[in-house]
Scaffold this motif. Structure first.
Motif, PDB file in Angstrom:
ATOM      1  N   TRP A  69      28.508  45.949  49.191  1.00 10.42           N
ATOM      2  CA  TRP A  69      27.736  46.198  50.417  1.00 10.42           C
ATOM      3  C   TRP A  69      26.353  45.573  50.339  1.00 10.42           C
ATOM      4  CZ3 TRP A  69      23.190  48.857  49.889  1.00 10.42           C
ATOM      5  CH2 TRP A  69      23.050  49.687  48.769  1.00 10.42           C
ATOM      6  N   ALA A  72      26.907  42.056  51.272  1.00 13.83           N
ATOM      7  CA  ALA A  72      27.219  41.988  52.696  1.00 13.83           C
ATOM      8  C   ALA A  72      25.961  42.126  53.550  1.00 13.83           C
ATOM      9  CB  ALA A  72      28.224  43.081  53.065  1.00 13.83           C
ATOM     10  N   ARG A  75      24.280  38.352  53.256  1.00 13.80           N
ATOM     11  CA  ARG A  75      24.917  37.123  53.715  1.00 13.80           C
ATOM     12  C   ARG A  75      26.165  37.433  54.542  1.00 13.80           C
ATOM     13  NH1 ARG A  75      29.063  38.528  52.448  1.00 13.80           N
ATOM     14  NH2 ARG A  75      30.261  38.397  50.534  1.00 13.80           N
ATOM     15  N   VAL A  77      29.727  35.597  56.299  1.00  9.29           N
ATOM     16  CA  VAL A  77      30.620  34.465  56.075  1.00  9.29           C
ATOM     17  C   VAL A  77      31.507  34.268  57.291  1.00  9.29           C
ATOM     18  CG1 VAL A  77      32.331  33.444  54.538  1.00  9.29           C
ATOM     19  CG2 VAL A  77      30.671  35.076  53.634  1.00  9.29           C
ATOM     20  N   VAL A  93      36.002  43.741  67.770  1.00  7.63           N
ATOM     21  CA  VAL A  93      35.887  42.837  66.623  1.00  7.63           C
ATOM     22  C   VAL A  93      34.421  42.657  66.248  1.00  7.63           C
ATOM     23  CG1 VAL A  93      36.244  40.484  65.824  1.00  7.63           C
ATOM     24  CG2 VAL A  93      38.037  41.625  67.124  1.00  7.63           C
ATOM     25  N   ARG A  95      31.952  44.583  66.876  1.00  9.18           N
ATOM     26  CA  ARG A  95      31.397  45.846  66.391  1.00  9.18           C
ATOM     27  C   ARG A  95      31.707  46.089  64.911  1.00  9.18           C
ATOM     28  NH1 ARG A  95      33.925  49.694  69.842  1.00  9.18           N
ATOM     29  NH2 ARG A  95      32.742  49.307  71.728  1.00  9.18           N
ATOM     30  N   ILE A  96      32.813  45.508  64.408  1.00  7.91           N
ATOM     31  CA  ILE A  96      33.145  45.659  62.990  1.00  7.91           C
ATOM     32  C   ILE A  96      32.012  45.078  62.133  1.00  7.91           C
ATOM     33  CG2 ILE A  96      34.708  44.801  61.189  1.00  7.91           C
ATOM     34  CD1 ILE A  96      37.003  45.287  63.167  1.00  7.91           C
ATOM     35  N   GLY A  97      31.361  44.019  62.643  1.00  9.16           N
ATOM     36  CA  GLY A  97      30.216  43.455  61.929  1.00  9.16           C
ATOM     37  C   GLY A  97      29.060  44.433  61.842  1.00  9.16           C
ATOM     38  N   SER A  99      29.180  47.552  61.422  1.00 10.81           N
ATOM     39  CA  SER A  99      29.399  48.663  60.501  1.00 10.81           C
ATOM     40  C   SER A  99      29.284  48.245  59.045  1.00 10.81           C
ATOM     41  CB  SER A  99      30.786  49.275  60.736  1.00 10.81           C
ATOM     42  OG  SER A  99      31.779  48.358  60.326  1.00 10.81           O
ATOM     43  N   SER A 100      28.983  46.962  58.792  1.00 14.43           N
ATOM     44  CA  SER A 100      28.962  46.523  57.402  1.00 14.43           C
ATOM     45  C   SER A 100      27.604  46.763  56.768  1.00 14.43           C
ATOM     46  CB  SER A 100      29.299  45.043  57.313  1.00 14.43           C
ATOM     47  OG  SER A 100      28.177  44.302  57.689  1.00 14.43           O
ATOM     48  N   GLY A 101      27.543  46.547  55.476  1.00 15.36           N
ATOM     49  CA  GLY A 101      26.291  46.732  54.756  1.00 15.36           C
ATOM     50  C   GLY A 101      25.783  48.141  54.922  1.00 15.36           C
ATOM     51  N   GLN A 139      34.204  35.424  66.160  1.00 20.38           N
ATOM     52  CA  GLN A 139      33.964  35.684  64.735  1.00 20.38           C
ATOM     53  C   GLN A 139      32.514  35.379  64.373  1.00 20.38           C
ATOM     54  OE1 GLN A 139      35.887  37.167  62.635  1.00 20.38           O
ATOM     55  NE2 GLN A 139      37.776  37.215  63.803  1.00 20.38           N
ATOM     56  N   ARG A 142      30.488  38.213  65.378  1.00 20.89           N
ATOM     57  CA  ARG A 142      30.650  39.315  64.421  1.00 20.89           C
ATOM     58  C   ARG A 142      29.759  39.093  63.195  1.00 20.89           C
ATOM     59  NH1 ARG A 142      33.087  39.297  59.793  1.00 20.89           N
ATOM     60  NH2 ARG A 142      34.460  37.531  60.166  1.00 20.89           N
ATOM     61  N   GLN A 146      26.270  41.162  61.736  1.00 22.24           N
ATOM     62  CA  GLN A 146      26.182  41.640  60.351  1.00 22.24           C
ATOM     63  C   GLN A 146      24.817  41.317  59.747  1.00 22.24           C
ATOM     64  OE1 GLN A 146      29.290  40.073  57.831  1.00 22.24           O
ATOM     65  NE2 GLN A 146      28.321  40.814  55.967  1.00 22.24           N
TER      66      GLN A 146
END
Lengths: 258, 356
Positions: A69, A72, A75, A77, A93, A95-97, A99-101, A139, A142, A146
């Motif tokens: 994490w 993430a 950076r 990708v 899709v 929104r998935i970005g 939720s990261s990190g 993408q 997304r 992030q």
């Protein structure tokens, strides 16, 4: 972003051979070269997807010392193509970005990101119904959510792009490359695997030319995209010229005819 | 809902709201079915009469108390936990394999659990008396869980190389392990005597008639714990839908997520198979219908699967008890009769929409 002595051999074939690579924040760094030169493999090593290839450092810290994490957060990708197993909508899709990190950011950011890749109004469409080029831009949106701010706590964030314009029309090629430029101009770092030498010459600050798993040249476009080198690595006659006032090199495949 | 999906145009921007509304609806439906399940039965015992008696401070007749609280109530609760377990296990496996048609039955987890249960039924008597006294009625459950777990671990070993799980290898290995587990089960059936064969046949058709508080005490907490753990997998499964590489880029601990998903599936399937035998189609139909209605986001999908699975199995159980009353159909037959047309309908729809 820096890597030392990256080496990888698969089935007796050398894919990367002691590749030293550096990229600076605030710049767009392009990786070019013929098919099978090791461009994507190099990018995978830099993103941490490929392990055990050699030491890679992100903002001075070894990737192996960071948790997933944490990486993430620093950076994003953009892969070449992403198929989706389930009928997610475009906004889901993107929104998935979010939720990261460490998380953070709200849906407004996801909609902003969509507008930035020129897909405002596509939020409620099914991802799998879109064209390849549109999916590619979803993408990218997304990935942008992030790592929204190019700088985080004084550290640059990194945008790793694998052939970001491969399936895009010419107008959207500029949209995407402009996003990369702006990201770098705001202090972030961009590393992009590119096939289009002309776009590379226009948008890249540094170019790494890969050939047979090695770095054949690196430096500013005008120093690396030379007629001799291009003819050698691509194995076909190519004439590199420059646009007079700016000194930007351009490649004319038409020279092959003469 | 069909119109919405067919339009191909704009879906509601936020299907999470749809999922939340669905949760409310499912809770209501589940509540109604739970009351119905406790009220309906072969004997004339009335839940309402008993409640009225209780409210008036009167003692219940022994037969009433036994039927309502020792027969119907544990069965109702068992239906709910098993239905939830089967539906959530299906949803997790489908997320893990990135394939909406994956099912515990396909990768051999159910076959492993069956082998465990059958072994316990046939060879259980050979265990030392102290072990039998200790394990008692939960021997079949324990053995089924062990079977599911062992099979899943083996499957994981076989299909994981250099820390990477290949979904294709896992599916194919699942076919092989299913065949192996069924062959070994066949050996067990061959060795069984007449009364064991009778037990096996009824167990195999699936039944929740044998639910007791004792069984529920063993399986209930295990299933609830596994369901709780499953809810934590939502973010990881969402990211995995875009592939393992993308999930890793997003900072998801991919290998750990996959391991946890596999363990959850084994616990849920093993426990459910042990107490109810072969109840099919819940794990494939419930997630499918919910994905159609409210989208594939696992944050809403997993809890709704638990609720819908519980409600659907309660409904199937009520049908099984009512349709040939005072006898009852094995519930596996009811779910198969309800499930197969829906399953085929899904296949045909997908065929038209995606050429699958």
């Amino acid at each position: 972003m820096e890597a030392r002595g990256l080496t990888l051999a698969l089935g007796g074939k050398t894919i990367l051979e002691s590749v030293d690579f550096t990229a600076a924040p605030g710049e767009v760094t392009a990786i070019v070269g013929p098919n099978g030169a090791g461009k994507t493999t190099l990018l995978k090593a830099l993103s941490g997807e490929l392990k055990g290839v050699g030491p890679v450092r992100l903002n001075g810290t070894a990737l192996t010392d960071l948790r997933g994490w944490q990486v993430a957060e620093m950076r994003g990708v953009l892969p070449q193509a992403s198929a989706l197993a389930f009928p997610f909508t475009v906004i889901e899709v993107v929104r998935i970005g979010l939720s990261s990190g460490r998380g953070g950011g709200d849906d407004r950011r996801a909609l902003q990101a969509l507008a930035r890749v020129d897909l405002a109004g596509f939020a409620g469409r099914y991802y799998n119904d879109l064209s390849g080029g549109e999916q590619q831009r979803v993408q990218l949106a997304r990935v942008l959510t992030q790592i929204w701010e190019p700088m985080s706590e004084g550290q640059p964030r990194w945008l790793l792009l694998d052939e970001p314009v491969a399936s895009l029309d010419v107008g959207h090629q500029f949209t995407v490359m402009d996003i990369a430029r702006e990201f770098a101009a705001s202090g972030g770092g961009v590393i992009a695997v590119m096939h289009d030498l002309n776009l590379t010459a226009m948008f890249a600050d540094k170019v790494w030319v890969m050939h047979r798993g090695r770095v054949a040249a690196s430096g500013a476009p005008r120093d690396t995209l030379t007629t001799d080198l291009m003819q050698t690595i691509y194995g076909c006659p190519l004439q590199v010229n420059t646009v007079p006032p700016l000194g930007i090199p351009f490649v004319l495949p038409q020279t092959r005819v003469s | 809902m069909t119109g919405l999906l067919r339009s191909g145009g704009d879906l509601p921007l936020d299907r999470r709201i749809l999922a939340r509304r669905m949760t409310v609806v499912l809770i209501l439906v589940l509540g109604i079915l739970a009351v119905a399940s406790a009220a309906i039965g072969a004997t004339g015992t009335s839940l309402w009469g008993a409640l009225a008696d209780l409210a008036a401070g009167r003692e219940l007749a022994t037969s009433e108390r036994v039927i309502l609280f020792d027969i119907r109530l544990p069965r109702t609760l068992m239906c709910m936990t098993v239905g939830a377990a089967l539906a959530v296990a299906g949803a997790i496996l489908q997320g893990l394999f990135r394939n909406p048609l994956a099912d515990p039955g396909i990768v051999g987890v159910s076959a492993g659990a069956s082998l465990g249960a059958i072994t316990a039924i046939v060879l259980g008597g050979l265990l030392p008396a102290t072990v039998l006294a200790w394990a008692g009625p939960s021997l079949v459950a324990l053995s089924a869980f062990l079977g599911a777990w062992l099979l899943t671990l083996l499957l994981y070993r076989v299909s994981t190389r250099n820390g990477q799980t290949s979904v294709a290898t896992m599916l194919l290995a699942g076919v092989a392990f299913t065949a192996l587990a069924m062959a070994l089960s066949g050996v067990m059936v061959f060795m069984a005597n007449d009364s064991q064969l009778r037990d096996l046949t009824f167990w195999n058709m699936g039944s929740l008639a044998g639910a007791t508080w004792g069984k529920l005490q063993v399986t209930g907490p295990v299933i609830l714990l596994a369901l709780g753990a499953a809810m934590l997998l939502a973010r990881g499964l969402n990211a995995l839908a875009m592939g393992e590489a993308v999930a890793a880029h997003l900072g998801i601990p991919v290998q750990r997520t996959k391991g946890a998903a596999i363990l959850c599936t084994a616990v849920l399937t093993g426990t459910a198979v042990a107490v109810s035998g072969g109840i099919g189609f819940i794990g494939i139909i419930v997630p499918h219908l919910l994905r159609l209605a409210t989208g594939p986001d696992h944050h809403g999908l997993l809890p709704n699967c638990a609720l819908f699975g519980a409600a659907l199995l309660l409904f199937a159980d009520i049908i099984a008890r009512v349709i040939v009353s005072p006898a009852e159909l094995p519930i596996g037959i009811v779910t198969a009769l309800m499930g197969t047309p829906v399953f085929l309908w899904i296949l045909l729809r997908r065929h038209a929409a995606m050429g699958l």
